[in-house]
Scaffold this active site. Structure first.
Site, PDB file in Angstrom:
ATOM      1  N   GLU A   1      45.880  61.063  37.952  1.00 32.51           N
ATOM      2  CA  GLU A   1      47.339  61.022  37.846  1.00 32.51           C
ATOM      3  C   GLU A   1      48.009  61.346  39.189  1.00 32.51           C
ATOM      4  O   GLU A   1      49.005  60.738  39.554  1.00 32.51           O
ATOM      5  CB  GLU A   1      47.838  61.990  36.771  1.00 32.51           C
ATOM      6  CG  GLU A   1      47.550  61.542  35.353  1.00 32.51           C
ATOM      7  CD  GLU A   1      48.173  60.189  35.009  1.00 32.51           C
ATOM      8  OE1 GLU A   1      49.146  59.778  35.668  1.00 32.51           O
ATOM      9  OE2 GLU A   1      47.682  59.538  34.068  1.00 32.51           O
TER      10      GLU A   1
ATOM     11  N   GLN B   1      52.930  56.670  42.643  1.00 27.58           N
ATOM     12  CA  GLN B   1      53.439  55.682  43.594  1.00 27.58           C
ATOM     13  C   GLN B   1      52.330  54.916  44.298  1.00 27.58           C
ATOM     14  O   GLN B   1      52.474  54.484  45.436  1.00 27.58           O
ATOM     15  CB  GLN B   1      54.326  56.370  44.654  1.00 27.58           C
ATOM     16  CG  GLN B   1      55.534  57.036  44.055  1.00 27.58           C
ATOM     17  CD  GLN B   1      56.555  56.033  43.584  1.00 27.58           C
ATOM     18  OE1 GLN B   1      57.267  55.444  44.360  1.00 27.58           O
ATOM     19  NE2 GLN B   1      56.604  55.808  42.284  1.00 27.58           N
ATOM     20  N   THR B   2      51.194  54.790  43.648  1.00 36.44           N
ATOM     21  CA  THR B   2      50.050  54.157  44.286  1.00 36.44           C
ATOM     22  C   THR B   2      49.356  53.240  43.286  1.00 36.44           C
ATOM     23  O   THR B   2      49.239  53.578  42.105  1.00 36.44           O
ATOM     24  CB  THR B   2      49.064  55.237  44.782  1.00 36.44           C
ATOM     25  OG1 THR B   2      49.789  56.207  45.550  1.00 36.44           O
ATOM     26  CG2 THR B   2      47.973  54.645  45.645  1.00 36.44           C
TER      27      THR B   2
ATOM     28  N   TYR C   1      51.387  59.666  51.248  1.00 35.93           N
ATOM     29  CA  TYR C   1      52.047  60.805  50.597  1.00 35.93           C
ATOM     30  C   TYR C   1      51.141  62.034  50.652  1.00 35.93           C
ATOM     31  O   TYR C   1      50.648  62.509  49.622  1.00 35.93           O
ATOM     32  CB  TYR C   1      52.424  60.484  49.157  1.00 35.93           C
ATOM     33  CG  TYR C   1      53.605  59.560  49.046  1.00 35.93           C
ATOM     34  CD1 TYR C   1      54.797  59.850  49.695  1.00 35.93           C
ATOM     35  CD2 TYR C   1      53.540  58.407  48.294  1.00 35.93           C
ATOM     36  CE1 TYR C   1      55.889  59.014  49.598  1.00 35.93           C
ATOM     37  CE2 TYR C   1      54.628  57.557  48.192  1.00 35.93           C
ATOM     38  CZ  TYR C   1      55.802  57.868  48.851  1.00 35.93           C
ATOM     39  OH  TYR C   1      56.867  57.043  48.749  1.00 35.93           O
TER      40      TYR C   1
ATOM     41  N   TYR D   1      56.742  63.766  35.012  1.00 44.23           N
ATOM     42  CA  TYR D   1      55.875  62.679  34.558  1.00 44.23           C
ATOM     43  C   TYR D   1      54.433  63.142  34.390  1.00 44.23           C
ATOM     44  O   TYR D   1      53.803  62.953  33.345  1.00 44.23           O
ATOM     45  CB  TYR D   1      55.899  61.487  35.528  1.00 44.23           C
ATOM     46  CG  TYR D   1      54.676  60.644  35.303  1.00 44.23           C
ATOM     47  CD1 TYR D   1      54.588  59.830  34.180  1.00 44.23           C
ATOM     48  CD2 TYR D   1      53.563  60.760  36.129  1.00 44.23           C
ATOM     49  CE1 TYR D   1      53.435  59.120  33.900  1.00 44.23           C
ATOM     50  CE2 TYR D   1      52.403  60.051  35.856  1.00 44.23           C
ATOM     51  CZ  TYR D   1      52.344  59.241  34.743  1.00 44.23           C
ATOM     52  OH  TYR D   1      51.198  58.559  34.461  1.00 44.23           O
TER      53      TYR D   1
ATOM     54  N   ASP E   1      57.130  57.125  33.526  1.00 43.30           N
ATOM     55  CA  ASP E   1      56.946  56.695  34.907  1.00 43.30           C
ATOM     56  C   ASP E   1      57.690  55.377  35.111  1.00 43.30           C
ATOM     57  O   ASP E   1      58.483  54.957  34.280  1.00 43.30           O
ATOM     58  CB  ASP E   1      55.457  56.526  35.201  1.00 43.30           C
ATOM     59  CG  ASP E   1      54.891  55.356  34.422  1.00 43.30           C
ATOM     60  OD1 ASP E   1      55.462  55.007  33.377  1.00 43.30           O
ATOM     61  OD2 ASP E   1      53.894  54.770  34.863  1.00 43.30           O
TER      62      ASP E   1
ATOM     63  N   CYS F   1      56.060  37.761  28.035  1.00 46.59           N
ATOM     64  CA  CYS F   1      56.661  38.166  26.762  1.00 46.59           C
ATOM     65  C   CYS F   1      55.945  37.570  25.541  1.00 46.59           C
ATOM     66  O   CYS F   1      55.877  38.194  24.484  1.00 46.59           O
ATOM     67  CB  CYS F   1      58.134  37.785  26.735  1.00 46.59           C
ATOM     68  SG  CYS F   1      59.104  38.631  28.013  1.00 46.59           S
TER      69      CYS F   1
ATOM     70  N   CYS G   1      53.445  39.874  24.202  1.00 48.01           N
ATOM     71  CA  CYS G   1      53.856  41.272  24.053  1.00 48.01           C
ATOM     72  C   CYS G   1      53.995  41.694  22.596  1.00 48.01           C
ATOM     73  O   CYS G   1      54.694  41.040  21.817  1.00 48.01           O
ATOM     74  CB  CYS G   1      55.183  41.507  24.783  1.00 48.01           C
ATOM     75  SG  CYS G   1      55.740  43.224  24.686  1.00 48.01           S
TER      76      CYS G   1
END
Length: 405
Positions: A46, A51-52, A91, A127, A145, A204, A207
């Site tokens: 996590e 952001q990865t 980061y 998150y 997220d 869609c 989905c």
DNA sequence: AATCCGTGGCA
DNA sequence: TTGCCAAGGAT
């Protein structure tokens, strides 16, 4: 406001879980269906996935488990080893927080199993706390997220642009979490967002939540979530100094301060980076006295919030040269052990490249110190005005903030 | 609340 | 080439 769509049933978690049982992705950090997850793996993945992308994380995750098989091993490792293992992922405060978190968890005898407890640990925000609580401890918590924000904003056709819509989205997301299998539900929404409800061209037709989706009903699924685009930063310039010591071919490096940009990472000495830096003054900022040669071209790198251009100076110094205060000479063969971020690998590749070939241009490989890329000349471009992204063509533009200084 | 934090892949 | 985006957190 919300689209006054027809009779939309409420999204049902059960429908998504049926889909998940059939289409769930197999990921290295994910337990087999029905198996008990390992909190260490869940937590480590996590943090890396913040952001990865999954593809970028996979090799790092494997390497970390190899080098730090348990959280106790990670806690006991020197920070330098953790930073080096993280180098390239970006980061870097995540790596420092990861190490601090590991120590705290080991000292406490294990991970807390509630959102409140997890939230207190370094590097764990709303998150990640929700994700770990749900996935590792089967708590009924939402993990909101970017994927979830996109899915929810489409399901309910939320017109409020991000980030202002976050509270509204979280409330809706929490209302959908089922009492049973909350961990699978959290992963199911992420899988849905990653494979079906994608930012562009969502599938869609495949989905499980197409029937209740308000955005889809209007054919506007690609226009959600509404979003404000950030303004790009100003171009900054500077000089980097690569000193190569005769004999062992060692490179002069230093470690950046623990806070801020590229915190705790290694770099060759550089000048300050400012919009009006003049490379002609280069030598005034050199870390030591030497016969510096200014290399042609510049090294470009774009950080999240600003582009950077570094002019590279190179010098060979004698074998007897002593590293200035706070710096060190690292032999070329040991550079892999240094926590060098991408930008600095580019600088070293630029400096250590063999002389440019006379005739043929060569393909640009990734910043690999063994086979460095060609230098590219040319100055850079300046930032653009801010605009709202992904609005329907009919919608009025939204402006954020005032003019730049 | 708005900024600051990397990096690689992809139209 | 440029902009956008990917399982955010800390301040």
């Amino acid at each position: 406001m919300v689209a006054p769509a027809a009779s939309h049933s409420r999204p049902d978690a059960a429908d998504l879980l049926v889909w998940y049982d059939r289409h769930r992705r197999a990921l290295p950090w994910r337990a087999e269906a029905g198996a008990v997850p390992d909190p260490y793996r869940v937590w480590l993945s996590e943090i890396m996935l913040q952001q990865t992308t999954v593809a970028a994380v996979k090799p790092y995750f494997a390497r970390f488990l190899d080098r730090f098989p348990t959280i106790a091993a990670l806690a006991a490792a020197p920070e330098e080893a953790v930073m080096s293992a993280w180098a390239g992922l970006g980061y870097y405060s995540r790596a420092r927080n990861l190490h601090a978190c590991a120590k705290a968890v080991v000292a406490a005898g294990g991970f807390p199993d509630t959102v409140e407890g997890l939230r207190k640990l370094p590097g764990i925000g709303a998150y990640t706390a929700g994700a770990i609580a749900a996935i590792a401890f089967d708590r009924r918590e939402a993990a909101v997220d970017g994927n979830v924000e996109r899915v929810i904003s489409r399901l309910f056709a939320i017109e409020t642009p991000l980030p202002a819509a976050k509270p509204e989205i979280r409330t809706l997301a929490e209302s959908l979490v089922p009492a049973r299998r909350p961990g699978d539900f959290a992963q199911a929404v992420m899988d849905l967002g990653a494979t079906i409800c994608t930012p562009k061209r969502p599938a869609c037709a495949l989905c499980p939540w197409m029937p209740p989706c308000r955005a889809r009903a209007e054919g506007l699924q690609e226009t959600f979530p509404r979003k404000l685009r950030k303004e790009p930063g100003l171009l900054r310039k500077g000089a980097a100094f690569v000193a190569v010591r005769a004999g062992d071919e060692a490179i002069l490096l230093r470690t950046r301060p623990p806070e801020g940009l590229l915190g705790s990472m290694a770099e060759p000495p550089t000048s300050a980076w400012t919009p009006d830096y003049d490379p002609a003054r280069g030598l005034l900022d050199a870390p030591l006295d030497a016969r510096w040669k200014r290399l042609p071209g510049v090294v470009r790198h774009t950080f999240t919030h600003f582009p950077l251009e570094l002019t590279v100076f190179l010098a060979r110094v004698s074998a007897a040269t002593v590293a200035p205060e706070g710096m060190r000479f690292t032999p070329r063969a040991e550079l892999d052990g240094e926590p060098l971020p991408g930008a600095m690998k580019k600088v070293l590749a630029h400096a250590l490249a063999p002389a440019a070939p006379v005739a043929p241009p060569q393909p640009a490989p990734p910043p690999d110190l063994a086979t460095p890329p060609e230098p590219e000349p040319e100055p850079r471009r300046a930032p653009l005005p801010k605009v709202l992204s992904r609005r329907p063509a009919s919608a009025a533009p939204i402006r954020k903030g005032g003019p730049r200084r």
